[in-house]
Design a protein around this motif. Structure first.
Motif, mmCIF file in Angstrom:
data_model
loop_
_atom_site.group_PDB
_atom_site.id
_atom_site.type_symbol
_atom_site.label_atom_id
_atom_site.label_comp_id
_atom_site.label_asym_id
_atom_site.label_seq_id
_atom_site.Cartn_x
_atom_site.Cartn_y
_atom_site.Cartn_z
ATOM 1 N N SER A 212 0.806 -1.230 0.000
ATOM 2 C CA SER A 212 0.000 0.000 0.000
ATOM 3 C C SER A 212 0.832 1.271 0.000
ATOM 4 O O SER A 212 0.296 2.360 -0.213
ATOM 5 C CB SER A 212 -0.921 0.016 1.227
ATOM 6 O OG SER A 212 -1.754 -1.113 1.262
ATOM 7 N N LYS A 402 -0.275 1.760 -4.981
ATOM 8 C CA LYS A 402 -0.856 3.060 -4.622
ATOM 9 C C LYS A 402 -1.037 3.931 -5.856
ATOM 10 O O LYS A 402 -0.181 3.965 -6.738
ATOM 11 C CB LYS A 402 0.061 3.767 -3.615
ATOM 12 C CG LYS A 402 -0.480 5.104 -3.127
ATOM 13 C CD LYS A 402 0.332 5.654 -1.966
ATOM 14 C CE LYS A 402 1.730 6.012 -2.382
ATOM 15 N NZ LYS A 402 2.478 6.701 -1.303
ATOM 16 N N ASN A 403 -2.162 4.622 -5.911
ATOM 17 C CA ASN A 403 -2.428 5.624 -6.931
ATOM 18 C C ASN A 403 -2.821 6.899 -6.193
ATOM 19 O O ASN A 403 -3.874 6.958 -5.561
ATOM 20 C CB ASN A 403 -3.543 5.170 -7.873
ATOM 21 C CG ASN A 403 -3.797 6.164 -9.000
ATOM 22 O OD1 ASN A 403 -3.583 7.359 -8.860
ATOM 23 N ND2 ASN A 403 -4.251 5.651 -10.138
ATOM 24 N N GLN A 406 -6.260 8.419 -6.200
ATOM 25 C CA GLN A 406 -7.357 7.713 -5.546
ATOM 26 C C GLN A 406 -7.310 7.822 -4.022
ATOM 27 O O GLN A 406 -8.138 7.240 -3.333
ATOM 28 C CB GLN A 406 -7.325 6.234 -5.950
ATOM 29 C CG GLN A 406 -7.513 6.004 -7.436
ATOM 30 C CD GLN A 406 -7.397 4.543 -7.824
ATOM 31 O OE1 GLN A 406 -7.288 3.671 -6.963
ATOM 32 N NE2 GLN A 406 -7.433 4.267 -9.118
ATOM 33 N N LEU A 409 -4.191 4.385 0.734
ATOM 34 C CA LEU A 409 -4.720 3.045 0.988
ATOM 35 C C LEU A 409 -4.470 2.672 2.438
ATOM 36 O O LEU A 409 -3.421 2.983 3.005
ATOM 37 C CB LEU A 409 -4.046 2.029 0.066
ATOM 38 C CG LEU A 409 -4.317 2.175 -1.433
ATOM 39 C CD1 LEU A 409 -3.420 1.234 -2.220
ATOM 40 C CD2 LEU A 409 -5.775 1.894 -1.743
ATOM 41 N N ARG A 418 -8.245 -2.121 0.953
ATOM 42 C CA ARG A 418 -8.728 -2.388 -0.401
ATOM 43 C C ARG A 418 -7.535 -2.491 -1.343
ATOM 44 O O ARG A 418 -6.440 -2.000 -1.060
ATOM 45 C CB ARG A 418 -9.675 -1.291 -0.883
ATOM 46 C CG ARG A 418 -9.064 0.090 -0.970
ATOM 47 C CD ARG A 418 -10.088 1.150 -1.346
ATOM 48 N NE ARG A 418 -9.533 2.496 -1.314
ATOM 49 C CZ ARG A 418 -8.897 3.075 -2.342
ATOM 50 N NH1 ARG A 418 -8.764 2.412 -3.475
ATOM 51 N NH2 ARG A 418 -8.415 4.302 -2.240
ATOM 52 N N ASN A 420 -6.029 -1.673 -5.104
ATOM 53 C CA ASN A 420 -6.153 -0.926 -6.344
ATOM 54 C C ASN A 420 -5.934 -1.928 -7.486
ATOM 55 O O ASN A 420 -4.823 -2.421 -7.681
ATOM 56 C CB ASN A 420 -5.111 0.189 -6.393
ATOM 57 C CG ASN A 420 -5.090 0.892 -7.733
ATOM 58 O OD1 ASN A 420 -6.004 0.737 -8.544
ATOM 59 N ND2 ASN A 420 -4.036 1.666 -7.972
ATOM 60 N N GLU A 421 -6.990 -2.238 -8.225
ATOM 61 C CA GLU A 421 -6.920 -3.308 -9.216
ATOM 62 C C GLU A 421 -6.033 -2.977 -10.414
ATOM 63 O O GLU A 421 -5.753 -3.862 -11.237
ATOM 64 C CB GLU A 421 -8.328 -3.689 -9.672
ATOM 65 C CG GLU A 421 -9.123 -4.368 -8.564
ATOM 66 C CD GLU A 421 -10.495 -4.838 -9.009
ATOM 67 O OE1 GLU A 421 -11.055 -4.241 -9.966
ATOM 68 O OE2 GLU A 421 -11.004 -5.807 -8.406
ATOM 69 N N GLU A 422 -5.541 -1.754 -10.487
ATOM 70 C CA GLU A 422 -4.553 -1.431 -11.517
ATOM 71 C C GLU A 422 -3.298 -2.293 -11.364
ATOM 72 O O GLU A 422 -2.534 -2.473 -12.314
ATOM 73 C CB GLU A 422 -4.153 0.045 -11.432
ATOM 74 C CG GLU A 422 -5.256 1.024 -11.773
ATOM 75 C CD GLU A 422 -4.820 2.463 -11.522
ATOM 76 O OE1 GLU A 422 -3.594 2.706 -11.451
ATOM 77 O OE2 GLU A 422 -5.696 3.335 -11.391
#
Length: 459
Positions: A212, A402-403, A406, A409, A418, A420-422
């Motif tokens: 994360s 991590k994005n 968004q 995390l 959660r 990040n499905e990327e």
């Protein structure tokens, strides 16, 4: 004569290497193209769907029956043979020639129980069982259970790697072993997989965890110790209960437990080498039922961690001595249980020096060298450590997800965790690349060694 032999050997080795395709090259190109395959819209959506199905139905250690069934269905659809059951619910798949060399990729399958205690205490009648606290279309449908550590993503990415490898199976120069492991969260699943022969004949194994803290597309790891060995203890400190207004008629186990807890902290601050990272944490204390009654006994418990077997053994011995000794000072007695039969104690996770160089090169090719970074060891522990003891070479790394756009995390083991499905294509492509490149390089080394032996025999 000696120089002539050397020239002939060099020429033969050169011819051999020229006759072999470069490591990792296939009809579709180098393994760096695997990321493009994993990012393909159809493959990406397939992985997202898989992860959602797994996430909706979290299963605890050795209860991963539906997760195991889903894995087997997907392997069947890909035409990948497998063994099942291994360690109750585990699955071991095989992609490639079916012969040596064997390299393994591992993913853990189990979820976590998510609980919260009320302010009044953590006895069973006060425990609040929570549902996952993240609102999304595939939220956990099982109250009190959640994939709060990313294992649903790990399984998905290994299945993604399996799909890529199966597409290129004719180009694999050995066998990739797909290890879907149950019970990572403290129940010794890796150990049971090893006992059931999951990594028999495997000469190298790779594992990973979503991270994360780092951005998508960034991976971190290091050679040598990367995660600590961990143990657990529980102690019962017994005295003599009585009314809180007349403490001189009692032998107070709460006072004894307080002194024990403070003294345990001195094991690291006063006895450990500051350059040898160690942790002793008391994370549980239970005793007493009323404000005006001193109880007969108190229970304390916690964990201890280190990066060497010697430090681990020393901590274990000193924890026992401190608990018994400090309880005695307060006229109490103490019994200590290191929970060897109840909780899995993990050894240190140690990364192979040779595989570290392999990881840096392959990950740099797939993700870009600036996205391959060194991390410091962490005091968390992982049962992948058992594989690092059982397999000649093992390597564990962390996959950033991590994005910034968004938001932050939450860390693992939180009801707000959660994925990040990327990250899914990156994990699938890198895992597949590490295995394919390892087999190609192992094949080249083996062929070169055989050629050298043949030249020596002829001369």
């Amino acid at each position: 004569m000696g120089s002539g032999r050397c020239v002939l050997l060099a020429l033969l080795l050169r011819l051999l290497l020229l006759s072999e395709p470069p490591a990792g090259v296939s009809a579709a190109g180098s393994s760096s193209s695997f990321l493009g395959e994993a990012k393909d819209a159809e493959v990406f959506q397939w992985m997202r769907g898989l992860r959602g199905r797994i996430h909706e139905h979290p299963e605890l250690a050795y209860e991963e029956f539906e997760t195991s069934r889903l894995i087997r269905e997907e392997l069947d659809a890909m035409g990948i043979p497998y063994k099942h059951p291994v360690a109750v619910t585990g699955v071991v798949g095989f992609v490639g020639t079916g012969g040596p060399p064997f390299v393994a990729l591992r993913a853990d399958m189990d979820a976590l129980p998510i609980q919260m205690c009320s302010l009044m205490g953590c006895r069973s009648n006060f425990v609040m069982i929570l549902q996952e606290s993240v609102e999304w279309e595939h939220k956990s449908k099982v109250s009190g259970k959640m994939h709060a550590c990313g294992h649903d993503g790990h399984v998905t990415m290994l299945l993604g790697a399996a799909k890529i490898l199966q597409r290129h199976r004719e180009d694999l120069q050995g066998t990739v072993v797909l290890v879907f492991q149950p019970a990572e969260e403290g129940a010794g699943g890796a150990k049971k997989m090893i006992e059931d022969g999951a990594v028999e004949n495997v000469e190298a194994i790779f594992g990973f965890h979503v991270d994360s803290e780092n951005p998508v597309g960034v991976v971190t790891s290091r050679p040598g110790p990367v995660m600590a060995g961990s143990g657990f203890f529980e102690a019962v400190i017994s005295g003599k209960g009585g009314h809180a207004a007349i403490p001189h008629h009692t032998i107070d186990p709460i006072m004894a437990a307080s002194n024990v807890i403070v003294s345990l902290q001195h094991l690291v601050s006063r006895e450990a080498d500051p350059l040898d990272s160690q942790v002793v944490t008391v994370s549980k204390i239970q005793g007493g039922e009323a404000f005006n009654v001193i109880p007969d006994s108190v229970v304390i418990g916690g964990t201890f961690r280190s990066f060497s077997r010697e430090s681990f053994a020393q901590l274990r011995q000193r924890i026992r001595e401190v608990i018994v000794g400090q309880a005695s000072v307060q006229r109490c007695t103490a019994t200590i249980d290191f929970l060897d039969d109840k909780v899995s104690h993990f050894p240190v996770t140690v990364n192979s020096e040779d595989l570290h160089q392999h990881f840096v090169e392959v990950a740099g090719d797939v993700l870009g060298s600036n996205n391959v970074r060194t991390r410091q060891p962490v005091m968390g522990s992982e049962d992948f450590a058992f594989f690092s003891e059982a397999v000649p070479a093992a390597y564990y790394y962390f996959l950033g997800m991590k994005n910034e756009s968004q938001g932050p995390l939450k860390p693992p083991h939180s009801p707000f965790f959660r994925i990040n499905e990327e990250v899914l294509p990156y994990g699938a492509a890198l895992h597949a690349s590490l295995a394919a490149e390892y087999l190609a390089q192992a094949h080249t080394r083996s062929a070169a060694a055989q050629a050298q032996g043949q030249v020596h025999d002829e001369l």
